[in-house]
Design an enzyme around this catalytic site. Structure first.
Site, mmCIF file in Angstrom:
data_model
loop_
_atom_site.group_PDB
_atom_site.id
_atom_site.type_symbol
_atom_site.label_atom_id
_atom_site.label_comp_id
_atom_site.label_asym_id
_atom_site.label_seq_id
_atom_site.Cartn_x
_atom_site.Cartn_y
_atom_site.Cartn_z
ATOM 1 N N LYS A 52 0.767 -9.926 -8.381
ATOM 2 C CA LYS A 52 0.768 -8.462 -8.226
ATOM 3 C C LYS A 52 1.818 -7.832 -9.151
ATOM 4 O O LYS A 52 1.586 -6.767 -9.733
ATOM 5 C CB LYS A 52 1.038 -8.087 -6.760
ATOM 6 C CG LYS A 52 -0.108 -8.483 -5.819
ATOM 7 C CD LYS A 52 0.273 -8.352 -4.345
ATOM 8 C CE LYS A 52 -0.842 -8.865 -3.438
ATOM 9 N NZ LYS A 52 -0.500 -8.799 -2.006
ATOM 10 N N GLN A 96 4.708 -8.264 1.977
ATOM 11 C CA GLN A 96 3.732 -9.352 1.912
ATOM 12 C C GLN A 96 3.638 -10.088 3.248
ATOM 13 O O GLN A 96 4.664 -10.444 3.842
ATOM 14 C CB GLN A 96 4.133 -10.328 0.785
ATOM 15 C CG GLN A 96 3.143 -11.451 0.543
ATOM 16 C CD GLN A 96 1.786 -10.990 0.000
ATOM 17 O OE1 GLN A 96 1.690 -9.976 -0.671
ATOM 18 N NE2 GLN A 96 0.744 -11.720 0.300
ATOM 19 N N ASP A 119 -1.030 -0.807 1.024
ATOM 20 C CA ASP A 119 -1.757 -1.908 1.650
ATOM 21 C C ASP A 119 -2.773 -1.400 2.683
ATOM 22 O O ASP A 119 -3.654 -2.152 3.098
ATOM 23 C CB ASP A 119 -0.763 -2.804 2.409
ATOM 24 C CG ASP A 119 -0.538 -4.137 1.730
ATOM 25 O OD1 ASP A 119 -1.446 -4.602 1.022
ATOM 26 O OD2 ASP A 119 0.548 -4.707 1.922
HETATM 27 N N1 GUN Z 1 -1.331 -11.337 2.790
HETATM 28 C C1 GUN Z 1 -2.610 -11.672 2.525
HETATM 29 N N2 GUN Z 1 -3.278 -10.620 1.993
HETATM 30 C C2 GUN Z 1 -2.387 -9.605 1.910
HETATM 31 C C3 GUN Z 1 -2.466 -8.258 1.448
HETATM 32 O O1 GUN Z 1 -3.503 -7.750 0.998
HETATM 33 N N3 GUN Z 1 -1.320 -7.534 1.532
HETATM 34 C C4 GUN Z 1 -0.171 -8.042 2.047
HETATM 35 N N4 GUN Z 1 0.898 -7.249 2.097
HETATM 36 N N5 GUN Z 1 -0.065 -9.281 2.494
HETATM 37 C C5 GUN Z 1 -1.169 -10.046 2.424
#
Ligand code: GUN
Length: 297
Positions: A52, A96, A119
């Site tokens: 990311k 995350q 998110d």
């Molecule tokens: N863990 C797995 N997928 C995601 C996501 O799309 N965002 C976040 N913050 N954590 C995750």
């Protein structure tokens, strides 16, 4: 059969669109910025946040990473989120998942300013999604799958959609997106989970089958209706001593077996993953655009 859905190519197109919006913001004096928060050393989370960060840099979105140790208290984490909420230079905040067990992730997601919740995990944004109010942010993985279906020309109207997995990040919001009365939705949705009886029977009825339960290669060709679209969200680590890392990543779908039966299928990797990142970048740019509007009245 088996049209391979190219998630990477689709994500690139979206990145082009998002990149142009980043440049427009910069011309207007706004530097879009995304803050990442990672707690602990979960190896998969490190990889995801790294990807990311790379995508942000490529598009000209500033990113700042906050890495907290495994013992960080929930209070400390909430304090950092509040600081980021208050920082006008930060447009998007991503904590995350997973966070360590002693931290209640729901409380953390609810602490993020909904305007910076790129998110889409805040209860306000999830509530808006449920109500069909498009002013909120939509969680990135289901939003990416939705976009893949639309851009691949897969008919969702009246389609039987079967989703495997009822997690808050993928399964539940995916069901909500596709059941809406809307273009690119209007599906009849069945959500299967660990207590569902006769999962295979449900799967065989699906025009669109979305596997997000985290079970390596659970979906085999006998579970797929000929011509169905099969979307593989799973990322499972399988130990493999024959490779230097000692493990290999495989999806929830037995790709080689299902490919000849399916009408459409996402490879894994190269299907859903790149789309999740494309949606995160797009949400971040939208957050920056909207913050700009608020600032300038
Ligand atoms: N863990 C797995 N997928 C995601 C996501 O799309 N965002 C976040 N913050 N954590 C995750």
């Amino acid at each position: 059969m088996g049209n391979r859905i190219d998630g990477r190519a689709c994500a690139e197109k979206i990145h082009d669109e998002t990149g142009a919006r980043v440049q427009a913001l910069k011309s207007a004096g706004v530097e879009p910025a995304l803050a990442f928060v990672r707690v602990g050393e979960d190896p998969a989370s490190k990889v995801y946040v790294g990807m990311k960060e790379k995508a942000s840099a490529r598009l000209g979105i500033q990113s700042r990473s906050h890495v907290l140790n495994e013992e960080t208290s929930e209070k400390e984490l909430l304090g950092l989120v509040e600081e980021l909420n208050q920082d006008p230079q930060v447009h998007g905040i991503l904590v995350q998942a997973p966070v360590p067990d002693h931290i209640d992730s729901a409380r953390v997601f609810a602490k993020v300013d909904p305007e910076k919740d790129v998110d889409g995990f805040h209860p306000l944004n999830l509530g808006k999604l449920l109500l069909g109010d498009r002013t909120g942010f939509v969680p990135c993985t289901p939003a990416g799958i939705h976009e893949l279906l639309i851009r691949s020309g897969i008919e969702t109207k009246g389609a039987e959609v079967v989703i495997l997995g009822r997690g808050n990040i993928v399964g539940k919001p995916m069901a909500v997106i596709l059941m809406q009365k809307a273009k690119g939705a209007d599906s009849t949705v069945t959500l299967c989970h660990s207590r569902t009886r006769e999962v295979s029977e449900h799967c065989r009825r699906a025009d669109i089958l979305i596997a997000a339960m985290g079970q390596p290669h659970l979906i085999t060709k006998d579970m797929v209706k000929p011509g169905a679209a099969v979307i593989d969200v799973g990322v499972n680590r399988i130990s493999d001593p024959s490779v230097s890392k000692g493990y290999r990543l495989i999806g929830d779908v037995d790709f080689d077996g299902v490919m000849p039966v399916a009408g459409w299928i996402t490879p894994n990797p190269g299907g859903v993953g790149p789309m999740t990142i494309a949606m995160l970048m797009r949400n971040t740019v939208r957050a920056a655009e909207q913050a700009g509007h608020t600032q300038h009245g």
